[in-house]
Design a protein around this motif. Sequence first.
Motif, PDB file in Angstrom:
ATOM      1  N   ASP A  63       0.826  -1.216   0.000  1.00 16.59           N
ATOM      2  CA  ASP A  63       0.000   0.000   0.000  1.00 16.59           C
ATOM      3  C   ASP A  63       0.859   1.265   0.000  1.00 16.59           C
ATOM      4  O   ASP A  63       0.367   2.342  -0.355  1.00 16.59           O
ATOM      5  CB  ASP A  63      -0.917   0.044   1.226  1.00 16.59           C
ATOM      6  N   PHE A  64       2.126   1.142   0.402  1.00 19.98           N
ATOM      7  CA  PHE A  64       2.990   2.313   0.538  1.00 19.98           C
ATOM      8  C   PHE A  64       4.191   2.248  -0.402  1.00 19.98           C
ATOM      9  O   PHE A  64       5.126   3.045  -0.284  1.00 19.98           O
ATOM     10  CB  PHE A  64       3.447   2.429   1.999  1.00 19.98           C
ATOM     11  N   SER A  65       4.144   1.326  -1.338  1.00 22.16           N
ATOM     12  CA  SER A  65       5.221   1.146  -2.304  1.00 22.16           C
ATOM     13  C   SER A  65       5.408   2.424  -3.125  1.00 22.16           C
ATOM     14  O   SER A  65       4.441   3.006  -3.632  1.00 22.16           O
ATOM     15  CB  SER A  65       4.892  -0.033  -3.225  1.00 22.16           C
ATOM     16  N   GLY A  66       6.646   2.872  -3.241  1.00 25.39           N
ATOM     17  CA  GLY A  66       6.967   4.050  -4.035  1.00 25.39           C
ATOM     18  C   GLY A  66       6.841   5.370  -3.301  1.00 25.39           C
ATOM     19  O   GLY A  66       7.175   6.416  -3.852  1.00 25.39           O
ATOM     20  N   TYR A  67       6.371   5.345  -2.058  1.00 29.02           N
ATOM     21  CA  TYR A  67       6.217   6.586  -1.294  1.00 29.02           C
ATOM     22  C   TYR A  67       7.464   6.855  -0.458  1.00 29.02           C
ATOM     23  O   TYR A  67       8.015   5.948   0.171  1.00 29.02           O
ATOM     24  CB  TYR A  67       5.006   6.522  -0.369  1.00 29.02           C
ATOM     25  N   ILE A  76       5.563  18.233  10.696  1.00 28.72           N
ATOM     26  CA  ILE A  76       4.855  17.980   9.444  1.00 28.72           C
ATOM     27  C   ILE A  76       5.423  16.711   8.815  1.00 28.72           C
ATOM     28  O   ILE A  76       6.623  16.591   8.605  1.00 28.72           O
ATOM     29  CB  ILE A  76       5.004  19.161   8.461  1.00 28.72           C
ATOM     30  N   LEU A  77       4.545  15.780   8.518  1.00 28.53           N
ATOM     31  CA  LEU A  77       4.906  14.522   7.875  1.00 28.53           C
ATOM     32  C   LEU A  77       4.347  14.541   6.465  1.00 28.53           C
ATOM     33  O   LEU A  77       3.159  14.810   6.266  1.00 28.53           O
ATOM     34  CB  LEU A  77       4.330  13.345   8.664  1.00 28.53           C
ATOM     35  N   SER A  78       5.195  14.294   5.489  1.00 32.62           N
ATOM     36  CA  SER A  78       4.696  14.231   4.118  1.00 32.62           C
ATOM     37  C   SER A  78       5.119  12.920   3.481  1.00 32.62           C
ATOM     38  O   SER A  78       6.187  12.382   3.766  1.00 32.62           O
ATOM     39  CB  SER A  78       5.185  15.421   3.290  1.00 32.62           C
ATOM     40  N   ALA A  79       4.236  12.425   2.643  1.00 29.96           N
ATOM     41  CA  ALA A  79       4.488  11.196   1.891  1.00 29.96           C
ATOM     42  C   ALA A  79       4.203  11.500   0.426  1.00 29.96           C
ATOM     43  O   ALA A  79       3.124  12.000   0.089  1.00 29.96           O
ATOM     44  CB  ALA A  79       3.584  10.075   2.389  1.00 29.96           C
ATOM     45  N   THR A  80       5.181  11.215  -0.424  1.00 29.98           N
ATOM     46  CA  THR A  80       4.992  11.492  -1.843  1.00 29.98           C
ATOM     47  C   THR A  80       5.547  10.361  -2.683  1.00 29.98           C
ATOM     48  O   THR A  80       6.531   9.724  -2.309  1.00 29.98           O
ATOM     49  CB  THR A  80       5.649  12.834  -2.252  1.00 29.98           C
ATOM     50  N   ASN A  81       4.884  10.129  -3.813  1.00 26.51           N
ATOM     51  CA  ASN A  81       5.381   9.136  -4.760  1.00 26.51           C
ATOM     52  C   ASN A  81       5.714   9.792  -6.102  1.00 26.51           C
ATOM     53  O   ASN A  81       5.856   9.118  -7.111  1.00 26.51           O
ATOM     54  CB  ASN A  81       4.373   7.998  -4.954  1.00 26.51           C
ATOM     55  N   GLY A  82       5.818  11.114  -6.108  1.00 26.07           N
ATOM     56  CA  GLY A  82       6.102  11.845  -7.337  1.00 26.07           C
ATOM     57  C   GLY A  82       4.843  12.354  -8.001  1.00 26.07           C
ATOM     58  O   GLY A  82       4.865  13.357  -8.705  1.00 26.07           O
ATOM     59  N   THR A  83       3.732  11.682  -7.794  1.00 28.41           N
ATOM     60  CA  THR A  83       2.446  12.099  -8.352  1.00 28.41           C
ATOM     61  C   THR A  83       1.516  12.596  -7.251  1.00 28.41           C
ATOM     62  O   THR A  83       0.925  13.663  -7.360  1.00 28.41           O
ATOM     63  CB  THR A  83       1.762  10.921  -9.090  1.00 28.41           C
ATOM     64  N   ASN A  84       1.399  11.816  -6.196  1.00 32.58           N
ATOM     65  CA  ASN A  84       0.522  12.144  -5.066  1.00 32.58           C
ATOM     66  C   ASN A  84       1.356  12.523  -3.858  1.00 32.58           C
ATOM     67  O   ASN A  84       2.387  11.883  -3.586  1.00 32.58           O
ATOM     68  CB  ASN A  84      -0.362  10.951  -4.701  1.00 32.58           C
ATOM     69  N   THR A  85       0.891  13.521  -3.136  1.00 30.02           N
ATOM     70  CA  THR A  85       1.523  13.920  -1.879  1.00 30.02           C
ATOM     71  C   THR A  85       0.445  14.006  -0.813  1.00 30.02           C
ATOM     72  O   THR A  85      -0.588  14.635  -1.020  1.00 30.02           O
ATOM     73  CB  THR A  85       2.240  15.277  -2.006  1.00 30.02           C
ATOM     74  N   TYR A  86       0.711  13.351   0.316  1.00 32.30           N
ATOM     75  CA  TYR A  86      -0.210  13.388   1.452  1.00 32.30           C
ATOM     76  C   TYR A  86       0.531  13.970   2.638  1.00 32.30           C
ATOM     77  O   TYR A  86       1.704  13.669   2.867  1.00 32.30           O
ATOM     78  CB  TYR A  86      -0.722  11.982   1.773  1.00 32.30           C
TER      79      TYR A  86
END
Length: 155
Positions: A63-67, A76-86
């Motif tokens: 579920d978190f592959s590529g993030y 502040i916690l950020s998670a990004t896969n290059g397309t989506n950022t949460y």
Amino acid sequence: MKKIKLISAIIFLFIVTIFSSCSDEDDVAVNNSVDPTPVINTVNTGTWRITFYQDSGVDETSDFSGYNFSFGAGNILSATNGTNTYTGTWSVTSDNSNDDSPSNDLDFNIAFSAPANFTELTEDWNVISYTATRIQLIHVSGGGGGTDYITFEKN
């Protein structure tokens, strides 16, 4: 005069006996808290990825592959896969209460409000172990909800 000296001596001995029978443990507050600073300093640098996530016995690592996760300033916690950022929040705190087992550990707090798979990370995780490149966390749910594990590794 001898009577006053005798009474004073008896009172003095009585007071000394009372105070000497008290335990030092009663007067000293014990602080067994663990310092969160080393863990905070570790995660503040670089980006991290989830290499293992198990939710109540089910492996959901994919579920978190590529993030890539960044534990930034201001919690502040950020998670990004290059397309989506949460964006969420994080903190590491010393837990010296009796709200979980073990107490006197470090709580690694994570909170996301969306999407659904990221909200599953929203917990007060206990730090199992950490190094400069790996942090392993556990969360035991109350009420028979199961045990979750998460491992972050530095990129």
